[in-house]
Every structure is written in C-alpha cells, then in structure tokens.
Design a protein around this motif. Structure first.
Motif: not given
Ligand SMILES: [Fe+2]
Ligand SMILES: [Fe+2]
Length: 483
Positions: A11, A20-21, A23-24, A26-27
């Motif tokens: 990533t 990766m799991d 998303q909130r 990560l974003k």
C-alpha cells in the motif's frame, strides 16, 4: 488483512495494522499524506532531498531484524504505521482501573486527556526535524550526515504514528489536530511548537549530539510512560517507537563521546595537560572540555523543563485514570495506585532548596525526572571514561536540577550548577561560565566546516568504533546530490 508482525509495503502507506481493511482511516491518512510531504520538502533536511542516503527502514516489528538498510532518497522514504504486537489479556496496570482489561477504544471520559497527550508527543517529532534542518550542510562526515538523516526520517515516522492514533480514534477533532501538527513551526513567533526545548535552535553539531542525548532521552522517558498506558493502541505504538529512539540516543552519546575523544587526543599530542587552558586547546581545532560542560548544562536544563512541574495534579489525573504510567511501571513493587504513598520532591522553601515529601500521586513528574537524571548520569560516566582513559584530569558533571530552569519549582531561582542560590547580580556575572556564551557559540561555529569526503572526519570529532550496518567508517553513507 489482520494485524501482523510483517509490514505490508504493497500500500501507499506501509503498515501492520490492516489499513487496507479500514477504508475510513486509510482515506484520512491519504488525504494527510501530501501535506506531510510538502512539510518534509520545505522543513526537512535542507539541500539533500535528492541525495541517496543509506537508511534503515522498518520491515517488521520483530525485535530482531526489523530493519532493512538501503540507499533511499529521503522524500521517498516509506513512512509507515507500525505497532508492537498485541499482548493477549493485557490489563490496565495502574490507577483507578487497575486490573480491568486494557482499552482497545478510547474511553469517553478520558478522550480529551488522551488526545492532549498524543498531540503533545506528536508535536515534538516534526519540531526536532525543523530544528535540525540546516545541519546537513556542515556535517563532519558522511557517517554523521547519514545518522542525522536517519534520526530525521524516524522523527517523521513518529509523527505518522501519532497522526494514525488521532485519525483512527479521535474523529473530526483528531483530523484537525493532525493538520495542526503540520502547521506549527519550531521557533515561530505566531505558531510555535508546544514545548520550550523544541523551539530552541540547534545551531551546530555539538548541539545536535547534546540534543539527541538529553532531549531525545526525555522522549524515551515520555514514551516509556505512555507505553504503560491502559489505552492499548497508544501503548503498542510507543513500544515500537522506543526501538527507534534507542538509535537517536546512541547518536547523541557516541557523538559527544567522539568529540571528547578528539579533544583529548589533540591535547595529548600537543602536550597540553590543563583542560582549562581553553585558548590553547581551541588552537588545536577541537572543542575544549569546559565548553562541552556548558553545552551539557544548557541541554540538560532545557530537557528537565520538559518534565513539567514537580508537583502536578494533571500528572496525578493521568496516572489515576490509567492513561500514563511511571517508568517501567510493571516492574515497580508497590500497589500501583499510590493511595497513601509519598515521594520526596526537591522544592524551593523559604529561600532554600529542600527535599519535601509529597503525595506520590502528585509527584509523578518528579519521579520520572529522577529516573531520567539517573539515566543521563550513566551516559555522562561513559564520557568520563573516555577522558580518564586519555589521562586528562577533568570530569563532566550534570548540573543541579535547580540550575537554569524555566518551569516548575526553580523557575524563579538563580542557582549555580552546584545548587547554590544566587542573587541576580551574581548570576548575571557568572552565567557565561555555565552556559555557552556568544563567543563559545562563534568558536564552535568556526569548526563547523563540511567534511564530506569518504572516510574523512572533521578535526573536532573522532571516527566511530564501528560503522552502521557493519559497514566501515569509510563507507559512502550518503551519495550527495545537491539540488
Ligand atoms: Fe521521536
Ligand atoms: Fe528521537
């Protein structure tokens, strides 16, 4: 992907927390990333952003072999999010919640407290990078330059570590705090960093080494007590940061040690026995030992201020709530609640410095500072061994804790390094003997000429005993390409 010991580099943001799991988060991190890079390019090491630096990158959190060494251009360093492994069944080990399962989420009642602690810790990380940003230009060797940049990229990673916690656990205010961490600037009049020592200048390499010895060691003590936290993600984050922090203190201790070694060797070669014959020693192109003492006095006293007031209800609340413990909390033999315990605190009472018993709960800062002083003393003794081995009659010594303080019990006291209380005039008259004067600074500055030839070291510093990653002192640690 679940949490692993191995770091996922597939990533954009390397991590072992299964980003990766998520998303909130990560974003949110991906949105923060460009601002971080921007900060690094403008406030990180000046002039070396396109050089290839032999850096270690964490590829696992396994205590053995977590690092991989390779040439990296600093802006391409893989800053990642790494947490030490979760200990099954871990508990809150102190305070009112002692014995409860450690928290995997932020308890609502301690949200503000935890956020503040994380922001304060986070703020110191980019601050030191800003303080050190011009030092590359006067590096005394490629080896030292590489160590500086290693410390810098890891402080950058420590910022990531705190920003991850803010963004994952503190919602909107967490994101705002994360942005603010990129907006404050060390030494800035309008938007300074939060703590005093992180707004001071690091004008030369002796300051850098003293800073990494004394101030990064405060960092170690803070991280050690946050690693005790009942908030498990904070504990695990700090535990991994501590493995990196050890290198920073190594850089400081050996840096000063090598400067001492060069001074002693030059004195011996020139037949100078009196360490206080400053003029004669300086003519040899090395830093005299009394000036090193002054630098140590300055950095030690600034770092003591970082522990806050000796007696503090905030510290008591942090402890009682289970969010910040003591140094090596679980190894201390007591009730870990400090219900009736007392602790001796050095205070200023009717014009005299005295030890006074205070409730141990409110004396948490004092205790941590005592542990810090003991840790510093061990390093100073190792420096003294270098002087002793050279047969020079001089010893370095930490000044009294009341000396040159700006926070806590002694902030309005003029005390000499041996702890004698002085009037304003006496203090003003003698101060230059105890902290570096303008002339001392100018002299050190005059030695700060770059020495970038492979295997060469500036006159004022000895080569290291061993290189980094088993490479020799003459390894090309930085392939300089100046933008
Ligand atoms: Fe750090
Ligand atoms: Fe550090």
């Amino acid at each position: 992907m679940p949490e692993t010991a191995h770091v996922d580099y597939s990533t954009k943001i390397p991590n072992n927390v299964g980003l990766m799991d998520d998303q909130r988060v990560l974003k949110a991190l991906e949105q923060w990333h460009p601002g971080y890079l921007d900060w690094w390019k403008t406030m990180g090491p000046d002039g070396f952003q396109t050089s290839d630096v032999y850096l270690r990158t964490a590829v696992s959190i396994d205590p053995k072999g977590w690092a991989k060494f390779d040439y990296v251009k600093m802006p391409e360093y893989r800053w990642g999010i790494l947490l030490a492994p979760r200990h099954e069944g871990r508990q809150v080990n102190f305070g009112a919640h002692k014995g409860e399962p450690a928290w995997q989420e932020v308890p609502g009642e301690y949200r503000a407290m935890l956020r503040r602690l994380i922001v304060i810790q986070g703020d110191t990380e980019p601050a030191s990078v800003e303080q050190q940003r011009f030092l590359g230009k006067t590096a005394p060797s490629l080896y030292d330059m590489r160590n500086l940049f290693q410390v810098n990229v890891e402080e950058g990673r420590h910022l990531w570590a705190m920003v991850y916690l803010l963004q994952k656990y503190f919602g909107k205010d967490g994101r705002e705090e994360a942005d603010e961490l990129l907006n404050r600037r060390s030494g800035d009049d309008d938007k300074p960093r939060m703590l005093g020592a992180f707004n001071e200048e690091t004008p030369d390499w002796l300051s850098f080494f003293m800073f990494t010895f004394f101030t990064d060691r405060d960092g170690k003590m803070q991280l050690e007590s946050l690693a005790q936290s009942g908030f498990d993600p904070l504990s695990r984050t700090c535990r991994f940061m501590l493995t990196e922090e050890a290198h920073h203190m190594f850089v400081g201790e050996t840096g000063v040690g090598r400067a001492i070694e060069a001074t002693c060797a030059a004195m011996k070669a020139a037949g100078i026995e009196d360490a206080n014959d400053i003029a004669a020693v300086r003519k040899l192109g090395v830093i005299d030992l009394p000036t090193m003492q002054k630098k140590a006095n300055l950095h030690f006293s600034l770092s003591l201020d970082l522990f806050g007031s000796e007696v503090s209800t905030n510290a008591a609340n942090y402890y009682n709530s289970g969010v910040k413990g003591r140094f090596q909390e679980t190894r201390i033999d007591d009730d870990h609640q400090l219900t009736n315990a007392v602790y001796p605190v050095s205070k200023f009472v009717s014009g005299k410095i005295k030890m006074v018993d205070e409730p141990a709960l409110t004396a948490i800062n004092m205790r941590l500072r005592d542990d810090y002083v003991a840790d510093c003393n061990k390093g100073v003794e190792r420096w003294n061994k270098v002087i002793e081995k050279a047969g020079i009659g001089f010893r370095l010594k930490l000044p009294h804790v009341a000396f040159h303080r700006h926070i806590g019990e002694f902030q309005n006291v003029n005390a000499s390094p041996d702890g004698t209380v002085l009037g304003d005039t006496d203090w003003a008259k003698q101060k230059d003997q105890w902290v570096p004067s303008k002339a001392d600074g100018d002299f050190i500055q005059s030695l700060m000429a770059p020495c970038w030839e492979r295997g060469k070291f500036a006159s004022w510093i000895a080569p290291p005993k061993v290189g980094i990653d088993n490479r020799g002192g003459d390894f090309e640690y930085v392939k300089i390409h100046q933008a």
